[in-house]
Design a protein around this motif. Structure first.
Motif, mmCIF file in Angstrom:
data_model
loop_
_atom_site.group_PDB
_atom_site.id
_atom_site.type_symbol
_atom_site.label_atom_id
_atom_site.label_comp_id
_atom_site.label_asym_id
_atom_site.label_seq_id
_atom_site.Cartn_x
_atom_site.Cartn_y
_atom_site.Cartn_z
ATOM 1 N N ILE A 1 31.477 62.142 120.800
ATOM 2 C CA ILE A 1 30.329 61.911 121.672
ATOM 3 C C ILE A 1 30.590 60.710 122.573
ATOM 4 O O ILE A 1 30.948 59.626 122.111
ATOM 5 N N SER A 2 30.418 60.909 123.878
ATOM 6 C CA SER A 2 30.538 59.835 124.868
ATOM 7 C C SER A 2 29.313 59.880 125.770
ATOM 8 O O SER A 2 28.979 60.935 126.321
ATOM 9 N N ASN A 3 28.648 58.758 125.891
ATOM 10 C CA ASN A 3 27.413 58.690 126.686
ATOM 11 C C ASN A 3 26.402 59.745 126.229
ATOM 12 O O ASN A 3 25.747 60.400 127.043
ATOM 13 N N ILE B 1 32.528 59.938 116.577
ATOM 14 C CA ILE B 1 32.682 61.302 116.081
ATOM 15 C C ILE B 1 31.588 61.605 115.067
ATOM 16 O O ILE B 1 31.450 60.899 114.067
ATOM 17 N N LYS B 2 30.821 62.664 115.331
ATOM 18 C CA LYS B 2 29.795 63.085 114.394
ATOM 19 C C LYS B 2 30.452 63.745 113.188
ATOM 20 O O LYS B 2 31.486 64.406 113.321
ATOM 21 N N PRO B 3 29.873 63.595 111.990
ATOM 22 C CA PRO B 3 30.463 64.231 110.805
ATOM 23 C C PRO B 3 30.367 65.745 110.884
ATOM 24 O O PRO B 3 29.513 66.299 111.582
ATOM 25 N N VAL B 4 31.244 66.413 110.139
ATOM 26 C CA VAL B 4 31.237 67.877 110.100
ATOM 27 C C VAL B 4 29.996 68.345 109.355
ATOM 28 O O VAL B 4 29.656 67.822 108.296
ATOM 29 N N ALA B 5 29.311 69.326 109.921
ATOM 30 C CA ALA B 5 28.123 69.867 109.254
ATOM 31 C C ALA B 5 28.537 70.633 108.017
ATOM 32 O O ALA B 5 29.674 71.067 107.871
ATOM 33 N N GLY B 6 27.573 70.835 107.092
ATOM 34 C CA GLY B 6 27.866 71.583 105.876
ATOM 35 C C GLY B 6 28.377 72.972 106.211
ATOM 36 O O GLY B 6 27.800 73.684 107.028
ATOM 37 N N ASP B 7 29.451 73.352 105.611
ATOM 38 C CA ASP B 7 30.100 74.615 105.959
ATOM 39 C C ASP B 7 30.395 75.426 104.705
ATOM 40 O O ASP B 7 31.193 75.040 103.874
ATOM 41 N N ALA B 8 29.716 76.559 104.589
ATOM 42 C CA ALA B 8 29.920 77.402 103.406
ATOM 43 C C ALA B 8 31.302 78.018 103.394
ATOM 44 O O ALA B 8 31.869 78.284 102.338
ATOM 45 N N ASP B 9 31.878 78.233 104.569
ATOM 46 C CA ASP B 9 33.181 78.900 104.628
ATOM 47 C C ASP B 9 34.264 78.058 103.987
ATOM 48 O O ASP B 9 35.260 78.585 103.497
#
Length: 408
Positions: free
Chosen positions: A60-62, A130-138
């Motif tokens: 993320i920038s600005n 950097i935003k964290p990775v969202a929960g991912d069932a895969d």
């Protein structure tokens, strides 16, 4: 987007394992490399994955996500100085416009670019951009999915091998692989879990974090293990861009980290920014601070000035022309000045006029030859003196274990 197909993670893994990744005008695995201005996808051929070049990322920038093209461009030109980097970005944007593309390379600030490159190289496990990775069932499906029918080709195997017919023996090998998750998927499990109730349970402890807890034979403080809502930003050190400066981007790391001076012209490095690490026990005794070193403030955002902890100078006032405080007397009211000269030489008149606002140090002259290392034993003494002054200045300005000053 699943963690396995997250553009940033794919790029970081490819870099860490020295796997190839190329821009391509096709999404088909194995497609030929294309110029970046004509590319529609970034191919990770070893993983059989192609990601759209204009796909947004978690960087993320600005307050806006940066597209994969800009991330790849920043990595590709990571060794360029700021002026050359900006010129290359302008050239690529012109080529994109000429090709009829609506895409455009986003020009990252120098601190954003350094933070990105450091994370991609694996030198840092976290980034404030950097935003964290969202929960991912895969990411955990391999451990929870029912067994595949004999002879069936799993989705993981197909993705691993790309398109086309897969050898059944190779498919059985792929099916037997254990799929690994990252720290987010391991903590979250198969589905996202709401941990908001933990805040209420933690509230009494957070209120008491400033009160040490005394125990027989030991003392501890909750605040040592508390991590604030935002990561403490990295402090910034400005070097002099003057050709007469004894300390430049080419030799600053060896001097400030290793306590060893070498002439600035002995290294062929063209880096426009770098970072050094140093433990400041008066601020954070548990982990070293990462300092960002740059020679100019052209790409500074206004809030970056609150992170400047030292300015190295040769005494030439033109260095401060584009600074927030262009007057030396005003500048050194807000931050520490450091002058490094030859031992035994008289300091420039300007350095003497600025008085105690600038730390004046002298190092032994460079003799060269095979005995150069043996003659540098006093360099560490000077380096320790510089760091001690920087640490004292940072402490006085409000740097703490979990926070940085909002103004200096």
């Amino acid at each position: 987007m699943a963690a396995d197909h997250d553009p940033l993670l794919l790029l970081r893994r490819a870099i860490s394992s020295s796997q190839s990744f190329i821009p391509s005008a096709s999404e088909d695995p194995g497609a030929a490399e294309s110029p970046l201005a004509q590319a529609s996808h970034l191919q990770f051929s070893s993983q059989g994955i192609a990601v759209a070049i204009d796909a947004p990322t978690r960087f993320i920038s600005n307050e806006n996500p940066v597209d994969l093209r800009s991330i790849y461009f920043a990595w590709l030109n990571r060794e360029l100085a700021i002026p050359e980097y900006n010129a290359s970005a302008t050239t690529l944007n012109d080529q994109l416009a000429a090709a009829g593309s609506a895409g455009k390379v986003q020009n990252l600030g120098f601190i954003e670019r350094l933070d990105l490159i450091t994370w991609l190289e694996g030198a840092s496990e976290e980034s404030e951009y950097i935003k964290p990775v969202a929960g991912d069932a895969d990411a955990t499906a391999a451990g929870t999915a029912p067994a595949a029918k004999p002879g069936a080709v799993s989705a993981a195997a197909q993705a691993r091998a790309g398109k086309g017919t897969l050898d059944p023996r190779l498919a059985s090998v792929y099916d037997g692989e254990r799929k690994m998750g990252d720290r987010n998927t391991v903590l979250r499990g198969v589905k996202p879990t709401d941990f908001s109730h933990v805040r209420k349970l933690a509230a009494p402890f957070i209120k008491k974090k400033s009160q040490p807890v005394s125990m027989p034979g030991a003392a501890s403080s909750l605040s040592l293990n508390q991590k604030g809502p935002t990561r403490r930003p990295d402090p910034i050190i400005l070097l002099s861009p003057s050709a007469s400066s004894l300390l430049r981007m080419t030799n600053a790391r060896s001097f400030l980290e290793e306590g060893k001076y070498i002439p600035p012209d002995t290294s062929g490095s063209t880096a426009s920014m770098l970072h050094v690490q140093r433990t400041m026990r008066a601020i954070d005794p548990n982990r070293p601070l990462r300092f960002i070193l740059v020679e100019g403030s052209e790409q500074f955002k206004p809030e970056y000035w609150n992170r400047v902890v030292a300015v190295f100078t040769t005494g030439q006032t033109w260095q401060f022309k584009n600074y927030k405080w262009s007057s030396p007397n005003e500048l050194f009211k807000h931050t520490l000045g450091v002058y490094v000269g030859w031992r035994g030489d008289q300091n420039p008149d300007s350095i003497q006029n600025w008085g105690h606002k600038v730390l004046s140090t002298g190092i032994d002259r460079w003799r060269g030859g095979d005995g150069a290392d043996a003659s540098r034993f006093r360099d560490k003494e000077i380096v320790e003196q510089i760091w001690k002054s920087i640490e004292m200045n940072m402490r006085n300005k409000g740097w703490r274990i979990d926070a940085a000053p909002t103004s200096i």
